[in-house]
Design an enzyme around this catalytic site. Structure first.
Site, PDB file in Angstrom:
ATOM      1  N   ASP A   1      -4.333  16.140 -49.477  1.00 10.99           N
ATOM      2  CA  ASP A   1      -5.467  15.561 -48.770  1.00 10.99           C
ATOM      3  C   ASP A   1      -6.522  15.213 -49.825  1.00 10.99           C
ATOM      4  OD1 ASP A   1      -7.300  14.882 -46.721  1.00 10.99           O
ATOM      5  OD2 ASP A   1      -8.084  16.918 -46.686  1.00 10.99           O
ATOM      6  N   PHE A   2      -7.550  14.453 -49.430  1.00  9.55           N
ATOM      7  CA  PHE A   2      -8.610  14.124 -50.398  1.00  9.55           C
ATOM      8  C   PHE A   2      -9.864  14.959 -50.141  1.00  9.55           C
ATOM      9  CE2 PHE A   2     -12.289  11.691 -51.909  1.00  9.55           C
ATOM     10  CZ  PHE A   2     -11.965  11.628 -53.259  1.00  9.55           C
ATOM     11  N   ASP A   3     -10.600  14.661 -49.078  1.00 11.65           N
ATOM     12  CA  ASP A   3     -11.866  15.357 -48.823  1.00 11.65           C
ATOM     13  C   ASP A   3     -11.621  16.832 -48.528  1.00 11.65           C
ATOM     14  OD1 ASP A   3     -14.123  13.176 -48.605  1.00 11.65           O
ATOM     15  OD2 ASP A   3     -12.380  12.350 -47.564  1.00 11.65           O
TER      16      ASP A   3
ATOM     17  N   ASP B   1      -7.065  21.037 -46.227  1.00 10.60           N
ATOM     18  CA  ASP B   1      -8.088  21.981 -45.774  1.00 10.60           C
ATOM     19  C   ASP B   1      -8.436  21.858 -44.297  1.00 10.60           C
ATOM     20  OD1 ASP B   1      -9.373  19.365 -46.447  1.00 10.60           O
ATOM     21  OD2 ASP B   1     -11.158  20.411 -45.733  1.00 10.60           O
TER      22      ASP B   1
END
EC number: 3.1.3.12
Length: 390
Positions: free
Chosen positions: A150-152, A333
């Protein structure tokens, strides 16, 4: 028809005291460590019904956005919908089945036997540390991985302004090292162009809008054509949400190609219920799917597609799996990452990046890391470990 209460998404269930035979379901919820409370329906008007629900959630220490309401009362259904509760289940005890969805019920059941409770997940605090386990024979050893991020909140810290997010120090260099050893993919809720520009690393997979749009390492573009049909509807929904919510301080409505994200991180806490209610009503009106995340609620095309299905699609399109299959590792997350945690399967590795915004919630992950900085460290160490294996 059945509905599932998922401890990853739901911290508590609020029962209408007028319901029959709740004891068996309450026991299942308690075993799954989901809180329960009751409220009295009927009388007092709409505002009083909302207040009764909010007070019931407060008693069990849960916020409406992570609570389920189960009721046979149409007025309570409307109150739950208008105050931003995560899931509203109507029970048809009086032969008024049509009235319950008309007032906003997500689903209507004949009785509580149709409610399922997901079990078997651990809470974030119970997970072993992935860095400590990496390379140990009894820990985390994957000789032929395909690694998904994932990124954020995973490669980047969560920030108040989504436009200000950047990869944490060392993350891009570690990704580059890892991409030299195995397939690497970034699966983000951001637009494809946005996330690929923020990472800026060639030669890896990028998926935007939770997988509705992808680019392969060679630049080949893929998109979900069924989802593309919803683009005009999403554009209209974004404009309407800006009209409805734009005057609330701290709210940002972000129109993406395959989604509309309403961010409320900077909004007053007593406005969050209204914000969620407006977005959910828009989704119901326009036939769009509603998903939630860390201080965000989103609309997407109502298509059975998510990060988990995207992960499996990418795995199926990776070359050179004849000698031995690639093993997926996924790091994320947020709630939308749980679909990918499920999709890695029993032979894959799911790693949660811990945070406290949803309390110590349940997760399907097997390991955890404490922060995006630890993700960068883990990525670099995994790359080094793979390079020594040749």
């Amino acid at each position: 028809m059945s509905v599932t209460i998922d401890p990853r998404r739901h911290d508590a269930v609020l029962f209408d005291t007028a319901l029959n035979s709740t004891q068996a379901l309450v026991r299942q919820l308690q075993q799954a460590r989901v809180g329960t409370a009751t409220f009295a329906s009927g009388g007092g008007g709409h505002d009083a019904a909302i207040q009764a629900l909010i007070e019931s959630a407060d008693r069990v220490g849960a916020r409406p956005g992570r609570c389920v309401v189960i009721t046979a009362d149409a007025a309570s259904v409307a109150a739950a919908r208008d105050s931003g509760f995560a899931l509203v289940i109507g029970v048809d005890q009086a032969g008024h089945r049509d009235a319950l969805p008309d007032h906003g019920a997500d689903t209507v059941l004949a009785d509580l036997d149709e409610v399922r409770v997901r079990a078997g997940d651990r809470h974030m605090s119970e997970l072993p540390d992935a860095l400590q386990a990496l390379g140990r024979p009894d820990g985390l050893t994957v000789p032929r991985p395909a690694v998904f991020f994932d990124f954020d909140g995973t490669l980047s810290e969560i920030v108040d302004d989504p436009d200000a997010a950047t990869p944490t120090a060392g993350a891009v260099a570690a990704l580059q090292q890892l991409a030299a050893q195995c397939p690497v993919a970034i699966l983000s809720g951001r637009d494809l162009a946005d996330v690929s520009q923020r990472v800026g690393l060639p030669g890896i997979w990028y998926a935007g809008s939770h997988g509705f749009e992808l680019t392969a390492p060679d630049g080949t573009h893929h998109q979900n054509e069924a989802a593309a049909a919803a683009i005009p509807v999403l554009e209209q929904a974004a404009a309407q949400l800006r009209d409805r919510l734009g005057s609330i301080p701290g709210v940002m409505v972000e129109h993406k190609r395959f989604g509309v994200a309403t961010h409320y991180r900077n909004a007053a806490r007593n406005r969050v219920g209204k914000i969620a209610a407006v977005v959910r009503a828009a989704g119901q009106r326009d036939g769009l799917r509603v998903t939630t995340g860390r201080e965000v609620i989103e609309l997407h095309p109502d298509i059975d597609w998510d990060k988990g299905k995207t992960l499996r699609w990418v795995i199926d399109h990776l070359p050179d799996q004849r000698a031995a299959p690639l093993v997926p590792i996924y790091l994320g997350d947020d709630i939308t990452d749980e679909d990918a945690f499920d999709a890695v399967g029993p032979n894959g590795v799911a790693i949660m990046v811990r945070h406290n915004e949803d309390g110590d919630r349940a997760t399907a992950a097997l390991f955890a890391l404490e922060s995006p900085a630890r993700v960068a460290e883990f990525t670099g160490r995994l790359a080094s470990q793979l390079s020594t294996l040749g």
